[in-house]
Design a protein around this motif. Structure first.
Motif, PDB file in Angstrom:
ATOM      1  N   PHE A   1       2.412  -4.370  63.349  1.00  0.00           N
ATOM      2  CA  PHE A   1       1.890  -5.687  63.712  1.00  0.00           C
ATOM      3  C   PHE A   1       2.778  -6.385  64.727  1.00  0.00           C
ATOM      4  O   PHE A   1       2.309  -7.221  65.491  1.00  0.00           O
ATOM      5  N   ILE A   2       4.067  -6.052  64.719  1.00  0.00           N
ATOM      6  CA  ILE A   2       5.046  -6.757  65.552  1.00  0.00           C
ATOM      7  C   ILE A   2       5.966  -5.759  66.251  1.00  0.00           C
ATOM      8  O   ILE A   2       6.142  -4.642  65.781  1.00  0.00           O
TER       9      ILE A   2
ATOM     10  N   PRO B   1       8.056   5.522  64.499  1.00  0.00           N
ATOM     11  CA  PRO B   1       7.991   6.989  64.580  1.00  0.00           C
ATOM     12  C   PRO B   1       8.472   7.655  63.299  1.00  0.00           C
ATOM     13  O   PRO B   1       9.401   7.186  62.641  1.00  0.00           O
ATOM     14  N   SER B   2       7.825   8.752  62.952  1.00  0.00           N
ATOM     15  CA  SER B   2       8.224   9.530  61.782  1.00  0.00           C
ATOM     16  C   SER B   2       7.913  11.000  62.034  1.00  0.00           C
ATOM     17  O   SER B   2       7.228  11.345  62.996  1.00  0.00           O
ATOM     18  N   LEU B   3       8.417  11.869  61.148  1.00  0.00           N
ATOM     19  CA  LEU B   3       8.398  13.304  61.435  1.00  0.00           C
ATOM     20  C   LEU B   3       8.226  14.135  60.174  1.00  0.00           C
ATOM     21  O   LEU B   3       8.838  13.862  59.147  1.00  0.00           O
ATOM     22  N   LEU B   4       7.408  15.175  60.307  1.00  0.00           N
ATOM     23  CA  LEU B   4       7.282  16.242  59.317  1.00  0.00           C
ATOM     24  C   LEU B   4       7.546  17.554  60.039  1.00  0.00           C
ATOM     25  O   LEU B   4       7.300  17.660  61.249  1.00  0.00           O
TER      26      LEU B   4
ATOM     27  N   GLN C   1      11.643 -10.467  59.143  1.00  0.00           N
ATOM     28  CA  GLN C   1      10.245 -10.081  59.380  1.00  0.00           C
ATOM     29  C   GLN C   1      10.153  -8.630  59.854  1.00  0.00           C
ATOM     30  O   GLN C   1       9.301  -7.875  59.380  1.00  0.00           O
ATOM     31  N   VAL C   2      11.021  -8.234  60.778  1.00  0.00           N
ATOM     32  CA  VAL C   2      11.022  -6.855  61.288  1.00  0.00           C
ATOM     33  C   VAL C   2      11.408  -5.877  60.175  1.00  0.00           C
ATOM     34  O   VAL C   2      10.777  -4.824  60.018  1.00  0.00           O
ATOM     35  N   GLU C   3      12.410  -6.231  59.385  1.00  0.00           N
ATOM     36  CA  GLU C   3      12.830  -5.339  58.296  1.00  0.00           C
ATOM     37  C   GLU C   3      11.725  -5.165  57.256  1.00  0.00           C
ATOM     38  O   GLU C   3      11.516  -4.057  56.750  1.00  0.00           O
ATOM     39  N   LEU C   4      10.989  -6.222  56.954  1.00  0.00           N
ATOM     40  CA  LEU C   4       9.860  -6.114  56.025  1.00  0.00           C
ATOM     41  C   LEU C   4       8.747  -5.236  56.604  1.00  0.00           C
ATOM     42  O   LEU C   4       8.137  -4.439  55.888  1.00  0.00           O
ATOM     43  N   GLU C   5       8.492  -5.373  57.897  1.00  0.00           N
ATOM     44  CA  GLU C   5       7.465  -4.543  58.532  1.00  0.00           C
ATOM     45  C   GLU C   5       7.895  -3.079  58.552  1.00  0.00           C
ATOM     46  O   GLU C   5       7.091  -2.179  58.278  1.00  0.00           O
ATOM     47  N   LYS C   6       9.158  -2.814  58.842  1.00  0.00           N
ATOM     48  CA  LYS C   6       9.657  -1.425  58.813  1.00  0.00           C
ATOM     49  C   LYS C   6       9.528  -0.834  57.411  1.00  0.00           C
ATOM     50  O   LYS C   6       9.155   0.333  57.266  1.00  0.00           O
ATOM     51  N   GLN C   7       9.812  -1.629  56.396  1.00  0.00           N
ATOM     52  CA  GLN C   7       9.679  -1.139  55.017  1.00  0.00           C
ATOM     53  C   GLN C   7       8.220  -0.833  54.690  1.00  0.00           C
ATOM     54  O   GLN C   7       7.909   0.170  54.066  1.00  0.00           O
ATOM     55  N   ARG C   8       7.314  -1.709  55.128  1.00  0.00           N
ATOM     56  CA  ARG C   8       5.881  -1.466  54.902  1.00  0.00           C
ATOM     57  C   ARG C   8       5.449  -0.175  55.583  1.00  0.00           C
ATOM     58  O   ARG C   8       4.743   0.653  55.000  1.00  0.00           O
ATOM     59  N   LEU C   9       5.887   0.018  56.828  1.00  0.00           N
ATOM     60  CA  LEU C   9       5.519   1.218  57.585  1.00  0.00           C
ATOM     61  C   LEU C   9       6.127   2.480  56.973  1.00  0.00           C
ATOM     62  O   LEU C   9       5.480   3.527  56.930  1.00  0.00           O
ATOM     63  N   ARG C  10       7.362   2.381  56.487  1.00  0.00           N
ATOM     64  CA  ARG C  10       7.992   3.535  55.827  1.00  0.00           C
ATOM     65  C   ARG C  10       7.189   3.931  54.591  1.00  0.00           C
ATOM     66  O   ARG C  10       6.931   5.112  54.355  1.00  0.00           O
ATOM     67  N   GLU C  11       6.783   2.949  53.789  1.00  0.00           N
ATOM     68  CA  GLU C  11       5.979   3.240  52.594  1.00  0.00           C
ATOM     69  C   GLU C  11       4.638   3.864  52.964  1.00  0.00           C
ATOM     70  O   GLU C  11       4.166   4.789  52.305  1.00  0.00           O
TER      71      GLU C  11
ATOM     72  N   ILE D   1      10.775  14.034  56.761  1.00  0.00           N
ATOM     73  CA  ILE D   1      12.027  13.474  57.262  1.00  0.00           C
ATOM     74  C   ILE D   1      11.992  11.959  57.084  1.00  0.00           C
ATOM     75  O   ILE D   1      11.074  11.295  57.567  1.00  0.00           O
ATOM     76  N   ASP D   2      12.994  11.434  56.403  1.00  0.00           N
ATOM     77  CA  ASP D   2      13.060  10.001  56.144  1.00  0.00           C
ATOM     78  C   ASP D   2      13.350   9.264  57.448  1.00  0.00           C
ATOM     79  O   ASP D   2      14.388   9.492  58.072  1.00  0.00           O
ATOM     80  N   PRO D   3      12.447   8.378  57.892  1.00  0.00           N
ATOM     81  CA  PRO D   3      12.668   7.658  59.149  1.00  0.00           C
ATOM     82  C   PRO D   3      13.906   6.755  59.131  1.00  0.00           C
ATOM     83  O   PRO D   3      14.447   6.442  60.182  1.00  0.00           O
ATOM     84  N   GLN D   4      14.365   6.354  57.954  1.00  0.00           N
ATOM     85  CA  GLN D   4      15.523   5.462  57.877  1.00  0.00           C
ATOM     86  C   GLN D   4      16.832   6.170  58.194  1.00  0.00           C
ATOM     87  O   GLN D   4      17.686   5.611  58.857  1.00  0.00           O
ATOM     88  N   ASP D   5      17.002   7.396  57.695  1.00  0.00           N
ATOM     89  CA  ASP D   5      18.287   8.064  57.891  1.00  0.00           C
ATOM     90  C   ASP D   5      18.193   9.423  58.568  1.00  0.00           C
ATOM     91  O   ASP D   5      19.216  10.056  58.834  1.00  0.00           O
TER      92      ASP D   5
END
Length: 169
Positions: free
Chosen positions: A60-61, A153-156, A69-79, A102-106
């Motif tokens: 959304f942002i 971005p995320s990866l499998l 706000q960005v951290e909450l959006e990143k958490q929503r997207l990660r979930e 692959i975990d997008p956070q680390d």
């Protein structure tokens, strides 16, 4: 209006369950770095992955700043990514194949903490899709041709070829 098809890349398009925003899925051969370092990146695998599944979730942002706000959006997207990737993993496991989330956070494979190297997901997207990126406060930020920085971005990784991987998505 700009189109991804002008770039000669054709993503699989689906939609997020919670927000109904688009998700782009690209199936590509793995990078040479992944091939050369697979034993350090995926130590539990005894074979080299063949296919990278890049999953880009629309946000959304813009995600280039660091605030609540960005951290909450990143958490929503990660979930959202984890929910989608777990469904994909079940499909692949039913076929008797390997898939790494692959975990997008680390940048580490989920459920495989022993990896000695982390995946640089932005570098993988840059190399395979030629999307640009830039650095902000020491962090890489993907610059999507349509969404600019409002992309997650995320990866499998899969042990089967591109054609089979696409048919199971």
């Amino acid at each position: 209006m700009f189109s991804l098809f002008q770039l000669n890349i054709n993503p699989i398009i689906t939609y997020q369950k919670t927000a109904q925003l688009p998700i782009e899925i690209y199936v590509q051969p793995v990078t040479q770095f992944i091939t050369n370092n697979s034993s350090l990146l995926l130590p539990e695998w005894h074979i080299v992955p063949k296919t990278a599944v890049i999953i880009l979730l629309y946000s959304f942002i813009p995600l280039e700043t660091s605030n609540r706000q960005v951290e909450l959006e990143k958490q929503r997207l990660r979930e959202e990514f984890l929910t989608l990737s777990k469904r994909i993993k079940i499909t692949f496991q039913k076929q008797g194949t390997l898939i790494a989330i692959i975990d997008p956070q680390d940048g580490k494979p989920i459920n495989s903490p022993a990896s000695q190297l982390s995946f640089d997901i932005i570098a993988v997207v840059h190399q395979l899709l030629n999307f640009s990126f830039y650095q902000i406060h020491g962090c890489k930020v993907l610059n999507h041709p349509i969404q600019q920085t409002a992309i997650y971005p995320s990866l499998l990784l899969s042990d089967v070829d591109i054609t089979i991987t696409k048919s199971w998505l």
